[in-house]
Design a protein around this motif. Structure first.
Motif, PDB file in Angstrom:
ATOM      1  N   VAL A   1     -75.085 -24.474  31.264  1.00  0.00           N
ATOM      2  CA  VAL A   1     -76.184 -24.605  30.303  1.00  0.00           C
ATOM      3  C   VAL A   1     -75.934 -25.790  29.374  1.00  0.00           C
ATOM      4  O   VAL A   1     -76.830 -26.612  29.110  1.00  0.00           O
ATOM      5  N   PHE A   2     -74.678 -25.912  28.841  1.00  0.00           N
ATOM      6  CA  PHE A   2     -74.359 -27.032  27.955  1.00  0.00           C
ATOM      7  C   PHE A   2     -74.575 -28.367  28.665  1.00  0.00           C
ATOM      8  O   PHE A   2     -75.172 -29.305  28.105  1.00  0.00           O
ATOM      9  N   ARG A   3     -74.092 -28.437  29.899  1.00  0.00           N
ATOM     10  CA  ARG A   3     -74.190 -29.721  30.630  1.00  0.00           C
ATOM     11  C   ARG A   3     -75.644 -30.076  30.910  1.00  0.00           C
ATOM     12  O   ARG A   3     -76.041 -31.243  30.812  1.00  0.00           O
ATOM     13  N   GLU A   4     -76.468 -29.083  31.244  1.00  0.00           N
ATOM     14  CA  GLU A   4     -77.867 -29.356  31.542  1.00  0.00           C
ATOM     15  C   GLU A   4     -78.586 -29.903  30.316  1.00  0.00           C
ATOM     16  O   GLU A   4     -79.354 -30.863  30.406  1.00  0.00           O
TER      17      GLU A   4
ATOM     18  N   GLN B   1     -81.516 -23.688  19.324  1.00  0.00           N
ATOM     19  CA  GLN B   1     -80.709 -22.622  18.735  1.00  0.00           C
ATOM     20  C   GLN B   1     -80.014 -21.837  19.847  1.00  0.00           C
ATOM     21  O   GLN B   1     -80.585 -21.600  20.905  1.00  0.00           O
ATOM     22  N   ASP B   2     -78.761 -21.416  19.560  1.00  0.00           N
ATOM     23  CA  ASP B   2     -77.987 -20.673  20.526  1.00  0.00           C
ATOM     24  C   ASP B   2     -77.164 -19.610  19.813  1.00  0.00           C
ATOM     25  O   ASP B   2     -76.920 -19.686  18.612  1.00  0.00           O
ATOM     26  N   ILE B   3     -76.736 -18.618  20.575  1.00  0.00           N
ATOM     27  CA  ILE B   3     -75.790 -17.607  20.074  1.00  0.00           C
ATOM     28  C   ILE B   3     -74.396 -18.055  20.518  1.00  0.00           C
ATOM     29  O   ILE B   3     -74.163 -18.321  21.690  1.00  0.00           O
ATOM     30  N   PHE B   4     -73.449 -18.129  19.577  1.00  0.00           N
ATOM     31  CA  PHE B   4     -72.115 -18.643  19.887  1.00  0.00           C
ATOM     32  C   PHE B   4     -71.078 -17.797  19.158  1.00  0.00           C
ATOM     33  O   PHE B   4     -71.260 -17.425  17.994  1.00  0.00           O
ATOM     34  N   THR B   5     -69.983 -17.484  19.873  1.00  0.00           N
ATOM     35  CA  THR B   5     -68.865 -16.736  19.277  1.00  0.00           C
ATOM     36  C   THR B   5     -67.712 -17.704  19.045  1.00  0.00           C
ATOM     37  O   THR B   5     -67.244 -18.346  19.990  1.00  0.00           O
ATOM     38  N   ASP B   6     -67.278 -17.816  17.773  1.00  0.00           N
ATOM     39  CA  ASP B   6     -66.254 -18.811  17.449  1.00  0.00           C
ATOM     40  C   ASP B   6     -64.870 -18.273  17.785  1.00  0.00           C
ATOM     41  O   ASP B   6     -64.717 -17.181  18.351  1.00  0.00           O
TER      42      ASP B   6
ATOM     43  N   SER C   1     -63.915 -31.486  29.167  1.00  0.00           N
ATOM     44  CA  SER C   1     -65.334 -31.144  29.132  1.00  0.00           C
ATOM     45  C   SER C   1     -65.498 -29.654  28.863  1.00  0.00           C
ATOM     46  O   SER C   1     -64.513 -28.907  28.765  1.00  0.00           O
ATOM     47  N   ASP C   2     -66.757 -29.212  28.770  1.00  0.00           N
ATOM     48  CA  ASP C   2     -67.036 -27.790  28.501  1.00  0.00           C
ATOM     49  C   ASP C   2     -66.475 -26.891  29.583  1.00  0.00           C
ATOM     50  O   ASP C   2     -66.123 -25.736  29.328  1.00  0.00           O
ATOM     51  N   TYR C   3     -66.370 -27.392  30.819  1.00  0.00           N
ATOM     52  CA  TYR C   3     -65.892 -26.561  31.925  1.00  0.00           C
ATOM     53  C   TYR C   3     -64.434 -26.172  31.773  1.00  0.00           C
ATOM     54  O   TYR C   3     -63.978 -25.216  32.390  1.00  0.00           O
ATOM     55  N   ASP C   4     -63.687 -26.933  30.931  1.00  0.00           N
ATOM     56  CA  ASP C   4     -62.275 -26.626  30.754  1.00  0.00           C
ATOM     57  C   ASP C   4     -62.037 -25.498  29.758  1.00  0.00           C
ATOM     58  O   ASP C   4     -60.928 -24.950  29.691  1.00  0.00           O
ATOM     59  N   PHE C   5     -63.086 -25.098  29.000  1.00  0.00           N
ATOM     60  CA  PHE C   5     -62.864 -24.112  27.936  1.00  0.00           C
ATOM     61  C   PHE C   5     -63.894 -22.981  27.930  1.00  0.00           C
ATOM     62  O   PHE C   5     -63.657 -21.965  27.284  1.00  0.00           O
ATOM     63  N   PHE C   6     -65.020 -23.169  28.613  1.00  0.00           N
ATOM     64  CA  PHE C   6     -66.061 -22.143  28.567  1.00  0.00           C
ATOM     65  C   PHE C   6     -66.319 -21.607  29.971  1.00  0.00           C
ATOM     66  O   PHE C   6     -66.019 -22.271  30.959  1.00  0.00           O
ATOM     67  N   PRO C   7     -66.896 -20.401  30.095  1.00  0.00           N
ATOM     68  CA  PRO C   7     -67.240 -19.851  31.417  1.00  0.00           C
ATOM     69  C   PRO C   7     -68.204 -20.779  32.160  1.00  0.00           C
ATOM     70  O   PRO C   7     -68.944 -21.557  31.548  1.00  0.00           O
ATOM     71  N   GLN C   8     -68.190 -20.648  33.466  1.00  0.00           N
ATOM     72  CA  GLN C   8     -68.983 -21.533  34.326  1.00  0.00           C
ATOM     73  C   GLN C   8     -70.458 -21.522  33.938  1.00  0.00           C
ATOM     74  O   GLN C   8     -71.090 -22.569  33.802  1.00  0.00           O
ATOM     75  N   ALA C   9     -71.036 -20.320  33.789  1.00  0.00           N
ATOM     76  CA  ALA C   9     -72.469 -20.232  33.505  1.00  0.00           C
ATOM     77  C   ALA C   9     -72.798 -20.876  32.168  1.00  0.00           C
ATOM     78  O   ALA C   9     -73.799 -21.599  32.024  1.00  0.00           O
ATOM     79  N   GLU C  10     -71.952 -20.636  31.156  1.00  0.00           N
ATOM     80  CA  GLU C  10     -72.198 -21.201  29.832  1.00  0.00           C
ATOM     81  C   GLU C  10     -72.033 -22.710  29.849  1.00  0.00           C
ATOM     82  O   GLU C  10     -72.826 -23.451  29.254  1.00  0.00           O
TER      83      GLU C  10
END
Length: 1013
Positions: free
Chosen positions: A80-83, A98-103, A68-77
């Motif tokens: 937001v994805f999960r919500e 729309q979102d700001i994202f760093t690849d 899931s997103d929690y395995d690769f992204f910071p907790q706060a980010e």
């Protein structure tokens, strides 16, 4: 939770050739799309990804599938994805934002994410999302790229059709995910429970601030029930003083807002709280409400400002845990993996009656030592404890029997980390210690045994038990009222039978008691409460109530049985213990504890301030050697430390170092070792130290003052001798002037040391009382001191010393008060500071003159005491020369005393042989004052002596006229007095007398002097 790969599921290998073709086609199709594509299951884990998405996030498909997103992204980010994903799952509405994202290459993109929800035939939901890079969307030159994206959208729609065709295959996978879904639902329910039972207060409101949801802690924080909060405006719970500020801030809210306000609970006083508000939005981006986090920051404001926020949160969590422990009816003890006590509640210390000194050590072994002395079978108890510590994975429940007859139920369980959706315990490596629950089940066991006895035995027990036994019907009218109840509450059984319970409940507790009894009629279990009650004589007391509903065989509640214990004295004892702790914490003296190796374990706030340390943590990093200068520590090691080890204690003066200034502080020290009650071995050092810098300075000043006083006394003696040699050559005016100066000088010189002594008596008394109180505390907490202390106490007669020392100080105070009164009279009489005319109270002048003449007024073997009768009128302040007027009073009163003494000498019947009233007429001097209109004060001084002959009275105010023998009078006293009254004050002085009827001198002076002449 690991999910099987959507494309490589083993179950898919059993599908038909057509299904394999569909999967391959789907994989080929989504990989042909240039936008990142992803599919998530209901647990928010990736099950399908295209190559572009893997490149976009910088991870391979094997790394991403099932995660899931929690395995690769910071907790706060990730939150937001999960919500946002959860919103799509629950509403089935396509969401695009729309979102700001760093690849993975570190390039920042403005991306548009579109998410849709699909459901297969069995009801399993999947989220399909696509990501579009729109950072260059506004550039006109990129029209071809925009066209290509339009084509990609068409491809995406075709892909969605393919996804519908592959739902059958996904159903195969969903069968394997069913268990995971059930686990997730359990986890969701557990999270919901955690919301309700969270240690922090959470609220959910709509945009207008109307409360929609509230957890248990928020209800407790605001002193209401959870259901009461729902539907209420949150502004109702803002303190009146902060509501306007709250409304102003509410008008300028951001998406996330933090501030501090005072909350007003439904019951109780307002308290400071920190509020965090987070805006909630629907899929269209419209705000639908707020999430609120409420934190009581009362304790945080009292804490040190330099504590980090993480420490504050930890303290708050510990406070909640402590409150839960203290609310428990069980005694709770928590031991960590190192066999060290980490926590216990008051109920635990009450059950075992463990001294505070042992509890403060936090040593499980010492606690065991105390407990073993109370047990009937300590070996069995110890074997069980050792077994559980050797088998940390096991839990245990048993009963233990005390020598006192009490029975405790003991439950023990390991403290281990919980993991997994079903609450599985972690491996033994996450063992954090053991928790012990103790409950006094003595009364329960006794009740269980009594149920087996006959009705006659039960009735006898009810009458003889020290507990008040009360039985109520469903209307809560008394049915049974035993003797103990009569003794505790003061009402007889005849007075209480048939009466309602409210007669023994104070007005302020009736609402709470009504809630308890209402619950008793509906529940099947008993209840325990501590209430205030009122006796027949109006006395308020505190009682423990054990209530149990009486249930008939048909399940009907027919009444309630209550057992009541008066714990008023126990509550007072607990308060005294708290006062002792507060005494140490609030003492200005240094009170410190160190290990036998010299490591500092505790220093009270007054001690920290005395030696210049900022906090207890700073003190704990020190050793004994750090508290002394090198020279002082060497002296301590050579002279004092051996005496402490030899005798167990040492008292005396020594020097401590101030950590900020380095200056040595003179102190009065009491150093002793605390020994183990069983082994007798010392296990810590205690120091009680008082800063005597001011006392040293005062002592030096006192010695200096005494030396000056002795020198002045010697000089005064020489001056007095000179005065005696020349007094026969001085006229009365010079005599009185010198006497006035002498009196003022003596009064001034005596006043300084007397004031110094008097000013130190109260601190000396307080210090003595503090030492006696401290000694009393030691005697109460250590009633059996070592033999050497007992011998020393007998040798110094400690009990007599404790009673006599305060009396000595009181006697010194009485003597100092007497000296001060004499000095005040001397100064008032001399009036050297009032040489000019001013308004004074002439009564003070008369009283000071009488004080100086007190020795002549006292009786002796030749005559009785001369009685002074004062009939003072109500006089305002009189303008006069106070010193000269006092000289007049002195001359007239001295002559009156001489006349009375002469009358007693001439009297033919000796005083000691007189028997009747006529023969024993008491010598008297009467002083009367009155105000005569319009501007005159009249003073009359009368004696009951022999009177003055007429021929003598004519010459009474002539200079050098005297009736006294040569050498006893100059004849100038009344002459000068007449001059002072008539010339200096514009008044009159006359004598009224007849032989055998005493004499009266009448002084008249103006109330206000005429300054025009």
């Amino acid at each position: 939770m690991n999910h099987p790969s959507f494309l490589d599921n083993p179950a898919s290998k059993q599908n038909t050739q057509q299904q394999n073709f569909s999967l391959a086609f789907l994989h080929q199709t989504i990989n042909g799309i240039s936008d990142p594509i992803f599919v998530k299951d209901r647990q928010h884990c990736w099950v399908l990804l295209n190559d572009t998405y893997c490149d976009f996030v910088g991870h391979s498909r094997e790394e991403l599938i099932g995660k899931s997103d929690y395995d690769f992204f910071p907790q706060a980010e990730a939150d937001v994805f999960r919500e946002k994903d959860e919103l799509v799952f629950t509403t089935n509405i396509t969401n695009e934002n729309q979102d700001i994202f760093t690849d993975a290459q570190g390039i920042t993109h403005l991306i548009s994410t579109k998410k849709s929800c699909f459901e297969d035939e069995t009801g399993n939901k999947f989220l399909v999302g696509s990501i579009r890079d729109i950072i260059l969307e506004n550039e006109v030159g990129k029209v071809l790229g925009v066209t290509r994206r339009v084509t990609d959208i068409t491809d995406l729609m075709e892909t969605c059709e393919v996804l519908q065709e592959t739902l059958e295959e996904l159903r195969q996978q969903n069968e394997e995910l069913a268990i995971a879904r059930e686990t997730a639902e359990l986890e969701h329910r557990r999270y919901q429970d955690l919301f309700d039972l969270a240690p922090n207060a959470y609220l959910v409101t709509d945009v207008g601030g109307i409360i929609k949801e509230a957890n248990y802690v928020s209800a407790a924080l605001l002193s209401v029930r959870q259901k009461y909060l729902v539907g209420k405006p949150f502004i109702l719970f803002i303190a009146e003083s902060d509501r306007q500020t709250f409304m102003n801030q509410l008008a300028n809210l951001q998406q996330v807002q933090d501030w501090e306000v005072y909350l007003q609970p439904r019951r109780g006083t307002a308290f400071p709280a920190r509020i965090r508000m987070v805006a909630m939005y629907n899929s269209q981006g419209q705000q639908i409400g707020w999430r609120w986090l409420l934190c009581d920051i009362s304790e945080q404001q009292a804490a040190l400002h330099n504590r980090q926020q993480a420490e504050k949160d930890l303290h708050r969590m510990n406070a909640v845990l402590q409150a839960q422990q203290e609310a428990s009816i069980d005694g709770i003890l928590i031991i960590d993996e190192n066999l060290t006590v980490t926590s216990f509640n008051q109920k635990f210390s009450q059950l075992w009656q463990i001294p505070a000194a042992i509890l403060e050590t936090c040593d499980d072994r010492q606690l065991l030592g105390w407990v073993l002395d109370k047990l009937v079978n300590p070996d069995e108890f110890m074997a069980k404890v050792e077994y559980l510590y050797q088998h940390p994975e096991e839990s245990s429940r048993d009963e233990i029997f005390l020598k006192s007859g009490n029975i405790f139920e003991r439950y023990s369980a390991p403290v281990r980390k919980q993991q997994g959706a079903c609450g599985e315990t972690s491996p033994l490596g996450d063992y954090y210690g053991r928790i012990w629950y103790y409950r006094d089940i003595t009364e329960y066991k006794q009740a269980e045994a009594e149920l087996k006895a006959s009705k006659q035995r039960l009735a006898l027990l009810i009458e003889q038990t020290p507990l008040a036994i009360i039985e109520w019907n469903t209307k809560f009218e008394v049915q049974i009222w035993n003797r103990a109840a009569e003794r505790i509450f003061g009402y007889t059984a005849e007075e209480m039978l048939g009466n309602h319970f409210e007669i023994i409940v104070p007005e302020n507790a009736r609402k709470y008691v009504n809630e308890i009894i209402t619950a008793l009629l509906t529940q099947r279990g008993g209840s325990f409460s501590i209430n205030e009650n009122v006796t027949k004589d109006g006395r308020t007391m505190v009682c423990e109530w054990y209530n149990n509903p009486l249930v008939a065989p048909d399940g009907q509640v027919i009444g309630v049985a209550s057992m009541v214990l008066d714990i008023t004295e126990r509550k007072r004892a607990e308060e005294e213990q708290q006062k002792f702790v507060a005494l140490i914490e609030n003492s200005n003296d240094f009170i410190g504890i160190a290990s036998m190796e010299g490591q500092v374990l505790y220093v009270n706030p007054g001690g920290l301030k005395m030696v210049g340390l900022s906090s207890l943590e700073a003190a704990k990093s020190k050793f004994l050697v750090d508290f002394y200068s090198p020279e002082a520590f060497a002296e301590f090691q050579q002279q004092i430390n051996p005496l402490i080890f030899q005798h167990g204690f040492w008292q005396g003066e020594f020097r401590y170092k101030h950590f900020q200034t380095g200056i040595e502080i003179p102190t009065d020290c009491s150093l002793f070792m605390v020994k183990h009650p069983e082994t007798g071995e010392p296990f810590c050092r205690v120091a009680v130290v008082r800063d005597i810098t001011e006392r040293k300075q005062a002592k030096e000043a006192l010695l200096k003052s005494e030396a000056q006083l002795r020198q002045q006394a010697q000089e005064l003696k020489v001056a007095l001798c000179e005065l005696q040699n020349t007094q026969t050559h001085l006229i009365q005016t010079e005599k009185m002037s010198s006497l006035g100066q002498l009196v003022a000088g003596v009064a001034h010189e005596i006043n300084n040391p007397v004031n110094f002594i008097y000013g130190n008596l109260n601190p000396a008394k307080e210090y003595t009382q503090d030492l006696l109180s401290l000694l009393q505390l030691y005697q109460s907490h250590y009633p059996e001191p070592v033999l050497e202390i007992e011998d020393f106490a007998e040798r110094i007669e400690l009990d007599f010393l404790k009673s006599d020392l305060p009396q000595i100080i009181n006697s010194m105070k009485v003597g100092a008060d007497r000296i001060r009164e004499i000095v005040l009279s001397l100064r008032t009489f001399s009036r050297l500071d009032e040489a000019e005319m001013k308004a004074v109270d002439i009564h003070e002048g008369i009283d000071s003159t009488l004080m100086i003449l007190q020795n002549r007024l006292k009786g002796n073997d030749q005559r009785p005491t001369i009685e002074i009768i004062k009939e003072y009128g109500k006089l305002p302040l009189v303008e006069c020369y106070a010193g000269q007027l006092n000289q007049v009073f002195m001359n007239i009163l001295s002559n009156a005393i001489d006349a009375l003494e002469e009358s007693l000498i001439i009297c033919p019947i000796p005083w000691e042989n007189a028997r009747n009233i006529e023969q024993r007429t008491s010598p008297q001097i009467c002083i009367r004052t009155q105000l005569q209109e319009p501007n005159q004060v009249k003073i009359r001084i009368t004696d009951n002596g022999l009177g003055i002959p007429e021929d003598v009275k004519k010459q009474l105010f002539d200079p050098f006229f005297t009736t006294k023998p040569i050498g006893q009078g100059t004849g100038m006293g009344l002459a000068i007095s007449y001059q002072i009254i008539t010339e200096r004050h514009g008044g009159s002085l006359e004598c009224i007398s007849q032989l055998g009827q005493g004499a009266e001198f009448v002084i008249k002076i103006p109330l206000i002097q005429d300054t025009s002449t």
